[in-house]
Motif scaffolding. Structure first.
Motif, short mmCIF file in Angstrom:
data_model
loop_
_atom_site.label_atom_id
_atom_site.label_comp_id
_atom_site.label_asym_id
_atom_site.label_seq_id
_atom_site.Cartn_x
_atom_site.Cartn_y
_atom_site.Cartn_z
N UNK A 297 0.68 -1.24 -0.10
CA UNK A 297 0.10 -0.07 0.01
C UNK A 297 0.94 1.15 -0.05
N UNK A 298 2.01 1.23 0.81
CA UNK A 298 2.67 2.46 0.73
C UNK A 298 3.70 2.59 -0.66
N UNK A 299 3.94 1.38 -1.21
CA UNK A 299 4.77 1.50 -2.48
C UNK A 299 3.70 2.08 -3.67
N UNK B 38 -5.18 11.86 -3.29
CA UNK B 38 -5.77 12.25 -1.84
C UNK B 38 -6.57 11.16 -1.15
N UNK B 39 -6.89 10.15 -1.70
CA UNK B 39 -7.68 8.76 -0.91
C UNK B 39 -6.40 7.92 -0.37
N UNK B 40 -5.25 8.07 -0.93
CA UNK B 40 -4.33 7.24 -0.45
C UNK B 40 -3.26 7.85 0.30
N UNK B 41 -3.54 8.87 1.08
CA UNK B 41 -2.54 9.66 2.01
C UNK B 41 -1.99 8.74 2.96
N UNK B 42 -3.05 7.80 3.45
CA UNK B 42 -3.02 7.11 4.68
C UNK B 42 -2.68 5.67 3.89
N UNK B 43 -1.63 4.84 4.36
CA UNK B 43 -1.70 3.50 4.02
C UNK B 43 -2.52 2.85 4.54
N UNK C 179 1.44 4.39 -2.97
CA UNK C 179 1.03 5.68 -2.94
C UNK C 179 2.38 6.38 -3.89
N UNK C 180 3.72 5.95 -3.27
CA UNK C 180 4.68 6.62 -4.29
C UNK C 180 4.67 6.30 -5.74
N UNK C 181 4.17 5.24 -6.18
CA UNK C 181 3.73 4.91 -7.69
C UNK C 181 3.20 6.26 -8.23
N UNK C 182 1.91 6.47 -7.44
CA UNK C 182 1.41 7.67 -8.10
C UNK C 182 2.01 8.92 -8.19
N UNK C 183 2.83 9.34 -7.22
CA UNK C 183 3.80 10.54 -7.28
C UNK C 183 4.87 10.25 -8.31
N UNK C 184 5.21 9.21 -8.60
CA UNK C 184 6.48 9.06 -9.60
C UNK C 184 5.87 9.01 -10.81
N UNK C 185 4.51 8.99 -11.00
CA UNK C 185 4.01 8.71 -12.53
C UNK C 185 4.17 10.14 -13.35
N UNK C 186 4.36 9.94 -14.60
CA UNK C 186 4.75 11.19 -15.57
C UNK C 186 3.22 11.18 -15.97
#
Length: 120
Positions: A51-53, A79-84, A55-62
């Protein structure tokens, strides 16, 4: 649960000269009681880590240059996955490998306590 593990362990060590069937029974009891919480703790830890991974994949998306609907959906997901995702035991404590280690430490402490009482 840790009390059951401790009593089974104490019974096995106390009666090292017990019958084979009884020894196998206590060994299986100890194994089954120990393996169930480990499975739960391991799988909960795995889901939390993934779940934590996520969240980071959304931020790393181009996302620059993608469709506007996709960008809006991505903002909603971020916004939904701010909390794991976290599994708890009755809203008391987190379920993870650390929880399993705490259970095993408790079993060892109970066992040493019972061993100390027997000497007195």
């Amino acid at each position: 649960m840790s009390v059951l593990l401790c009593i089974s362990l104490a019974r096995i060590i106390q009666n090292l000269q017990m019958k084979a069937e009884e020894g196998i029974f206590y060994f299986y009891l100890l194994f089954v009681i120990a393996i169930f919480p480990f499975g739960d703790c391991y799988l909960a830890q795995k889901v939390t880590t993934e779940s934590e991974k996520l969240v980071y994949s959304y931020y790393d998306m181009d996302f620059i240059g993608t469709d506007l609907k996709f960008q809006k959906a991505l903002i909603i997901l971020i916004g939904r996955y701010q909390h794991s995702v976290v599994f708890t035991v009755g809203k008391f404590t987190r379920l993870s490998i650390c929880t399993f280690i705490t259970i095993i430490k408790g079993v060892y402490s109970y066992y040493m306590f019972l061993k100390g009482i027997k000497r007195v």
